[in-house]
Design a protein around this motif. Structure first.
Motif, PDB file in Angstrom:
ATOM      1  N   TRP A  32      44.545  38.406  27.593  1.00  0.00           N
ATOM      2  CA  TRP A  32      43.952  38.051  28.877  1.00  0.00           C
ATOM      3  C   TRP A  32      44.762  36.981  29.588  1.00  0.00           C
ATOM      4  O   TRP A  32      44.874  36.988  30.822  1.00  0.00           O
ATOM      5  CB  TRP A  32      42.502  37.604  28.686  1.00  0.00           C
ATOM      6  CG  TRP A  32      41.547  38.762  28.687  1.00  0.00           C
ATOM      7  CD1 TRP A  32      40.864  39.285  27.621  1.00  0.00           C
ATOM      8  CD2 TRP A  32      41.196  39.563  29.816  1.00  0.00           C
ATOM      9  NE1 TRP A  32      40.109  40.354  28.021  1.00  0.00           N
ATOM     10  CE2 TRP A  32      40.287  40.549  29.365  1.00  0.00           C
ATOM     11  CE3 TRP A  32      41.542  39.550  31.156  1.00  0.00           C
ATOM     12  CZ2 TRP A  32      39.732  41.503  30.217  1.00  0.00           C
ATOM     13  CZ3 TRP A  32      41.001  40.500  32.005  1.00  0.00           C
ATOM     14  CH2 TRP A  32      40.104  41.457  31.535  1.00  0.00           C
TER      15      TRP A  32
ATOM     16  N   LEU B  33      40.820  44.608  26.475  1.00  0.00           N
ATOM     17  CA  LEU B  33      40.857  44.921  27.899  1.00  0.00           C
ATOM     18  C   LEU B  33      39.877  46.022  28.299  1.00  0.00           C
ATOM     19  O   LEU B  33      39.703  46.285  29.486  1.00  0.00           O
ATOM     20  CB  LEU B  33      42.272  45.332  28.307  1.00  0.00           C
ATOM     21  CG  LEU B  33      43.366  44.274  28.102  1.00  0.00           C
ATOM     22  CD1 LEU B  33      44.717  44.854  28.495  1.00  0.00           C
ATOM     23  CD2 LEU B  33      43.066  43.019  28.897  1.00  0.00           C
TER      24      LEU B  33
ATOM     25  N   TRP C 258      33.410  43.835  27.405  1.00  0.00           N
ATOM     26  CA  TRP C 258      33.078  42.693  28.251  1.00  0.00           C
ATOM     27  C   TRP C 258      31.586  42.408  28.163  1.00  0.00           C
ATOM     28  O   TRP C 258      30.832  42.585  29.104  1.00  0.00           O
ATOM     29  CB  TRP C 258      33.478  42.943  29.697  1.00  0.00           C
ATOM     30  CG  TRP C 258      34.918  43.266  29.870  1.00  0.00           C
ATOM     31  CD1 TRP C 258      35.901  43.203  28.925  1.00  0.00           C
ATOM     32  CD2 TRP C 258      35.551  43.730  31.057  1.00  0.00           C
ATOM     33  NE1 TRP C 258      37.103  43.597  29.443  1.00  0.00           N
ATOM     34  CE2 TRP C 258      36.921  43.930  30.757  1.00  0.00           C
ATOM     35  CE3 TRP C 258      35.109  44.003  32.339  1.00  0.00           C
ATOM     36  CZ2 TRP C 258      37.838  44.382  31.690  1.00  0.00           C
ATOM     37  CZ3 TRP C 258      36.009  44.457  33.275  1.00  0.00           C
ATOM     38  CH2 TRP C 258      37.357  44.633  32.959  1.00  0.00           C
TER      39      TRP C 258
END
Length: 438
Positions: A298, A424, A429
């Motif tokens: 990230w 990713l 998330w």
């Protein structure tokens, strides 16, 4: 990351305001004073915030009983050191000396909120309120016509005519008002940081030996934190001393984008550090490896486009600060290449200290600082701001490659691996506690 973006943008605009409104020497004096204040505050913190995060996060298993004792044990010595430093360095810092205790106290209180598992106070207060408040107040000083009259040089004699109001580029013969506006937001930062802890920490008597336990763990990091604070700001101070205030202004403007990588790295480190501490304490290298590789990828995704773009548009972008700053393109190229290498290493020092190797971290920082100072002393007298950039670059390379080798040698951890691309994916998330349940 949104907070880091706002903070970076505000700091960049602050540099633009100062460089466009003030003469080069005055801008250099302001930047040098601010850098010296931040450096001294970083030393005075004694890395108590890191110790507070460590012990408050570990207290989660017992309902945070005794956490308030650890917070007080970190707060009192840091504030006392900051008060003494403010008295000693008042001639050099002026108004900034009064802000040193507030800087230290706010940093430790915000660290306690992170130990409790919350990032919102750090993002909103330190990431948004402080830099935006500094930008607004400094801009108010610069662009309010009344200040031009106040700061215009006094006439040579009582019979000499009073000088007429002049442009903003002439009014600042002293950076005192700029420094005062820059430090003012630290007071609301401190008050709101204290309020953010209200009701969240149980009011229990401190555990026996809490202060001794905290400082036994933190002592090596205190020295490391002091060296880290010096490492981050010393180059500006040395440029001002050896190359002159004008070179200090050029160097600060050209390296202003350092804050982008620093804030992104700081934001990820503050979020991941408590979980890394728990993973390393439990011997869970799988979770530690996942966190390390996820944060590294990230960092690369968020910052590499910035550094590549900065290197490409530097000849145009640096003229935003004013015509004297257009010569700093080589500094921008050195900065971009160095920060790309540093972010590719990930937050190696956080991993090393989360595993308890605080002494190794200290020795790494000593080596990096020594390389920086030696290169600065050798290069600044002849190359000015570019020499400072090369010295800083050498120190950053040492600061990242040494711990990278150490965590790989001891734990087999690498910045990239099978967890990199996985991090990713949008399906990953999710809030930390959801990931832990799975």
């Amino acid at each position: 990351m949104a907070g880091a973006g706002v903070g970076a943008g505000a700091q960049f605009l602050l540099a633009v305001v100062v460089t466009r409104a003030a003469e080069v020497e005055t801008a250099g004096a302001f930047f040098t004073t601010a850098a010296l204040a931040l450096m001294i505050a970083g030393v005075a913190k004694l890395d108590a915030g890191g110790g507070v995060v460590y012990f408050v996060a570990r207290a989660r298993t017992c309902g945070y009983q005794g956490a308030s004792g650890y917070i007080r044990a970190g707060l009192v010595p840091g504030v006392c050191v900051a008060v003494i430093a403010g008295v000693v360095f008042h001639p050099q810092l002026g108004a900034a000396s009064f802000a040193l205790p507030m800087m230290v106290a706010a940093d430790i209180l915000l660290a306690a909120t992170r130990g409790l598992g919350g990032m919102r106070p750090t993002v909103l207060l330190d990431g948004v309120l402080l830099p935006v408040g500094q930008l607004i107040l400094v801009a108010a000083v610069v662009f309010t016509p009344a200040w031009h009259l106040v700061l215009t040089p006094a006439p040579a004699s009582m019979t000499a005519p009073v000088p007429a109001p002049v442009s903003a580029s002439v009014f600042v013969t002293s950076p005192g008002w700029l420094v005062g506006a820059w430090v003012a937001p630290y007071l609301p930062l401190l008050v709101l940081s204290a309020l953010s802890l209200r009701g969240r920490v149980p009011r229990t008597p401190p555990l026996p030996g809490a202060a001794r336990e905290l400082w036994r763990h933190t002592a090596p990091r205190s020295a490391a934190g002091a060296i880290q604070a010096v490492f981050q700001r010393l180059d500006i101070v040395i440029v001002g001393a050896l190359g002159g205030l004008a070179q200090a202004a050029v160097y600060t403007a050209a390296t202003r984008f350092k804050v982008v990588g620093q804030l992104a790295n700081q934001g990820l480190a503050q979020t991941a550090q408590p979980r890394l501490i728990r993973a390393m304490a439990e011997g869970d290298l799988v979770k530690a490896r996942t966190l390390y590789q996820a944060t590294t990828i990230w960092l690369v995704v968020m910052t590499w486009p910035v550094w590549l773009a900065y290197a490409a548009v530097a000849p145009w972008l640096l003229t935003v600060f004013g015509s004297p700053y257009g010569s700093a393109v080589p500094i921008a190229l050195v900065l971009s290449a160095t920060m790309m290498l540093a972010t590719a290493c990930g937050m190696v020092d956080v991993v090393l200290t989360s595993a308890g190797h605080t002494t190794a971290s200290l020795l790494n920082l000593v080596a990096a600082l020594a390389v920086t100072v030696l290169l600065d002393l050798a290069l600044i007298p002849t190359h000015g701001a570019l020499g400072a950039a090369l010295g800083w670059s050498g120190g950053v390379i040492v600061k990242n490659l040494l711990p990278l080798w150490q965590i790989h040698h001891r734990y087999g951890l690498r910045p990239f691996g099978r967890h990199s691309l996985t991090a990713l994916r949008p399906s990953r998330w999710t809030p930390p506690h959801h990931q832990e349940v799975r």
